[in-house]
Design a protein around this motif. Structure first.
Motif, short mmCIF file in Angstrom:
data_model
loop_
_atom_site.label_atom_id
_atom_site.label_comp_id
_atom_site.label_asym_id
_atom_site.label_seq_id
_atom_site.Cartn_x
_atom_site.Cartn_y
_atom_site.Cartn_z
N ALA A 211 0.83 -1.21 0.00
CA ALA A 211 0.00 0.00 0.00
C ALA A 211 0.86 1.25 0.00
CB ALA A 211 -0.93 0.00 1.21
N LEU A 212 1.96 1.24 0.76
CA LEU A 212 2.86 2.39 0.76
C LEU A 212 3.46 2.62 -0.62
CD1 LEU A 212 4.76 1.90 4.14
CD2 LEU A 212 3.02 3.62 3.62
N ALA A 213 3.84 1.54 -1.28
CA ALA A 213 4.40 1.66 -2.62
C ALA A 213 3.34 2.16 -3.61
CB ALA A 213 4.97 0.32 -3.08
N ALA A 214 2.12 1.65 -3.48
CA ALA A 214 1.05 2.08 -4.37
C ALA A 214 0.70 3.55 -4.15
CB ALA A 214 -0.19 1.21 -4.14
N TYR A 215 0.72 3.99 -2.90
CA TYR A 215 0.44 5.39 -2.60
C TYR A 215 1.49 6.29 -3.24
CZ TYR A 215 -0.61 9.57 0.17
OH TYR A 215 -0.93 10.85 0.57
N SER A 216 2.76 5.90 -3.13
CA SER A 216 3.82 6.67 -3.78
C SER A 216 3.64 6.68 -5.29
CB SER A 216 5.19 6.07 -3.43
OG SER A 216 5.46 6.18 -2.05
N GLU A 217 3.20 5.55 -5.84
CA GLU A 217 2.96 5.45 -7.28
C GLU A 217 1.86 6.43 -7.71
OE1 GLU A 217 1.77 1.89 -10.46
OE2 GLU A 217 1.03 1.80 -8.40
N ILE A 218 0.79 6.52 -6.94
CA ILE A 218 -0.31 7.42 -7.27
C ILE A 218 0.14 8.87 -7.16
CG2 ILE A 218 -2.54 8.28 -6.43
CD1 ILE A 218 -3.21 5.36 -5.71
N LYS A 219 0.87 9.19 -6.09
CA LYS A 219 1.29 10.58 -5.89
C LYS A 219 2.25 11.04 -6.99
CE LYS A 219 0.13 12.59 -2.59
NZ LYS A 219 -1.10 13.38 -2.35
N ALA A 220 2.97 10.09 -7.58
CA ALA A 220 3.91 10.44 -8.65
C ALA A 220 3.26 10.46 -10.02
CB ALA A 220 5.08 9.45 -8.64
N ASP A 227 -2.12 14.77 -6.71
CA ASP A 227 -1.58 15.33 -5.47
C ASP A 227 -2.65 15.54 -4.41
OD1 ASP A 227 -2.85 17.33 -6.89
OD2 ASP A 227 -1.45 18.89 -6.26
N GLN A 228 -3.93 15.40 -4.79
CA GLN A 228 -5.02 15.56 -3.83
C GLN A 228 -5.40 14.25 -3.14
OE1 GLN A 228 -6.20 18.68 -3.19
NE2 GLN A 228 -4.58 19.29 -4.62
N VAL A 229 -4.91 13.14 -3.67
CA VAL A 229 -5.26 11.84 -3.10
C VAL A 229 -4.61 11.66 -1.74
CG1 VAL A 229 -5.02 9.34 -3.38
CG2 VAL A 229 -5.60 10.77 -5.36
N GLN A 230 -5.41 11.38 -0.73
CA GLN A 230 -4.92 11.17 0.63
C GLN A 230 -5.32 9.82 1.21
OE1 GLN A 230 -2.93 13.37 2.68
NE2 GLN A 230 -2.57 14.08 0.60
N ASP A 231 -6.36 9.22 0.63
CA ASP A 231 -6.90 7.98 1.19
C ASP A 231 -7.02 6.92 0.10
OD1 ASP A 231 -8.21 8.74 4.11
OD2 ASP A 231 -8.22 10.43 2.71
N GLY A 248 -5.38 9.85 5.17
CA GLY A 248 -4.72 11.11 5.49
C GLY A 248 -3.24 11.09 5.19
N GLY A 249 -2.84 10.24 4.23
CA GLY A 249 -1.43 10.15 3.86
C GLY A 249 -0.61 9.24 4.74
N HIS A 250 -1.25 8.57 5.73
CA HIS A 250 -0.52 7.71 6.66
C HIS A 250 -1.11 6.30 6.66
CE1 HIS A 250 1.60 11.18 8.33
NE2 HIS A 250 0.44 11.81 8.36
N LEU A 251 -0.23 5.32 6.82
CA LEU A 251 -0.66 3.94 6.87
C LEU A 251 -1.55 3.70 8.07
CD1 LEU A 251 -0.18 1.26 5.31
CD2 LEU A 251 1.61 0.75 6.97
N LEU A 252 -2.67 3.04 7.85
CA LEU A 252 -3.60 2.69 8.92
C LEU A 252 -3.26 1.29 9.42
CD1 LEU A 252 -6.17 3.49 10.53
CD2 LEU A 252 -7.50 2.37 8.73
N PHE A 396 4.10 -7.63 -8.96
CA PHE A 396 4.44 -8.33 -7.72
C PHE A 396 5.67 -7.73 -7.04
CE2 PHE A 396 1.77 -11.34 -9.92
CZ PHE A 396 0.97 -11.83 -8.90
N THR A 397 6.06 -6.52 -7.47
CA THR A 397 7.19 -5.86 -6.81
C THR A 397 6.74 -4.88 -5.72
OG1 THR A 397 7.29 -3.94 -8.31
CG2 THR A 397 8.44 -5.95 -8.99
N ALA A 398 5.42 -4.69 -5.57
CA ALA A 398 4.93 -3.63 -4.68
C ALA A 398 5.41 -3.80 -3.24
CB ALA A 398 3.41 -3.56 -4.72
#
Length: 427
Positions: A211-220, A227-231, A248-252, A396-398
């Motif tokens: 999920a952290l890798a996917a979030y970085s992928e979306i933000k990039a 850049d508005q995606v937080q959840d 909110g930009g943080h892992l739950l 499968f690298t996420a």
């Protein structure tokens, strides 16, 4: 008024405060360059509020530590152009290592996110004991570390990704039903196999890291609203199904760090028996085993766990593209069930984005439409609560990328973890 012992002259408190302040300011500058890109010292000072002399000193130290490097002259600047500084990722690497049901994987990323080395090997982990699996994973990690150090790099840390309930603080894998593991001190075991290395070894749930890798992928991404995606909610599938949630930009993580076990939501009471011993868990109707059971006969080679998962999925893709009625029906059925569980998560969490990872991403062209249809039918908020479904491109690298990022994040938080001499291993 009497001074306490710690505040008397010569106690070292002021010096310690200065050290902490400088460490914080080094982090501020390094993280700013990562986020904003190449910047002149004057621009960094203006952006961060630090004075120019301080920034010059901080940049000099970060260059000395191999974390920043001198770039080109600032284009279009009035007067004497300033020298740009930029992230220098080549000298420091984080390593992510994954244990999954039918494969092991290791990836090393440098500070700029570039892949330095990666490897995935098929392995029937579910039929091996933990010691044998950890032996093989340790060998893969040693190969990766050797490759990094051989090019003059440092290891910031190794993060293990495992599909189960993890106590990250203690390094204990509490339970991994699909592996058949319970109460395994994976960090201690791995540190022993790696010879008690100077760099830290951590463990986390593989879906959290993905999920952290996917979030970085979306933000990039280049989409206007990226850049508005937080959840986000990431659904990652192989034999098991996991979920990682960023809010909110943080892992739950939940109160005890056990969040994300979405594969064990009871969505199909009449379904099959899950690896956890319960009946009707979500992964019994959407996991890779469920798809293969629907799409293939028991003696079909594609079911062989010794075959690399991407090869197995390539065969399923070929059959779907060829119009195999059985394959297409199986994919539609899995896609609908994926939407049934996905709608529950969207109703509860209302994410901006639902990300398909793992095998769901590979077969996304056939899963996405029935998934989105089921979500529209079952989410109470109009238009599916504004949630859009996307396919991750990380494959499968996420999880291993997320693991490497966790290790590298510690450097961004405390650049002094990296020695000024960039040869060897980070202390």
């Amino acid at each position: 008024m009497t001074l306490s012992e710690s505040s008397r002259p010569g106690s070292g408190v002021v010096a310690a405060d200065h050290v902490s302040l400088r460490r914080n300011n080094l982090s501020v500058v390094l993280r700013h360059v990562r986020a904003a890109g190449s910047r002149s010292r004057a621009r960094i000072a203006a952006d961060t509020g630090l004075n120019k002399a301080t920034v010059s000193s901080l940049v000099a130290e970060l260059v000395d530590r191999g974390l920043l490097r001198e770039g080109q002259a600032e284009a279009g600047a009035l007067g004497r152009p300033g020298q740009l500084v930029e992230l220098d990722g080549s000298g420091v690497c984080g390593v992510g290592a994954e244990i999954n049901v039918d494969y092991l994987a290791v990836t090393a990323l440098d500070l700029s996110g570039e892949t330095v080395t990666e490897r995935r090997v098929p392995l029937d982990v579910a039929h091996l004991d933990p010691a044998a699996t950890l032996d093989q994973l340790a060998e893969l990690i040693r190969e990766s570390v050797t490759a990094v150090v051989g090019r003059g790099g440092q290891i910031a840390g190794v993060t293990l990704a495992v599909p189960g309930l993890v106590q990250s603080a203690t390094g204990l894998l509490k339970l991994a039903p699909n592996l058949g593991w319970a109460e395994v001190p994976v960090v201690d075991e791995m540190r022993e196999r790696l010879g008690s290395p100077a760099y830290p070894v951590r463990v986390d749930n593989e879906a959290n890291l993905a999920a952290l890798a996917a979030y970085s992928e979306i933000k990039a991404a280049t989409e206007p609203d990226a850049d508005q995606v937080q959840d986000i909610v990431l659904l990652t599938g192989a034999v098991g199904v996991g979920g990682g949630m960023v809010t909110g930009g943080h892992l739950l993580r939940g109160g005890h760090g056990f969040s994300g076990e979405v594969g064990h939501m009871p969505v199909a009471p009449a379904g099959g028996t899950c690896g956890c011993g319960r009946t009707g868990c979500w992964e019994t109707v959407v996991g890779l085993t469920a798809l293969l059971n629907k799409a293939t006969d028991s003696d079909d080679p594609v079911r062989d766990p010794s075959l690399d998962v991407e090869q197995r999925l390539a065969e399923i893709t070929q059959r779907a593209e060829g119009g195999s009625a059985r394959t297409l029906k199986a994919l539609a059925d899995v896609g609908t069930w994926l939407g049934v569980g996905g709608a529950i998560l969207v109703n509860i969490l209302n994410p901006d984005v639902l990300v398909l990872g793992g095998y769901f991403a590979v077969l996304g062209p056939w899963l996405k439409e029935p998934l989105e249809s089921a979500i529209r039918d079952r989410v109470i908020a109009p238009e599916g609560g504004g949630c859009r479904v996307v396919q991750s491109q990380l494959g499968f690298t996420a999880a291993v990328r997320g693991g490497a990022q966790i290790s590298l994040d510690q450097v961004f938080l405390d650049p002094t973890l990296v020695g000024r001499d960039t040869a060897g291993v980070a202390q």
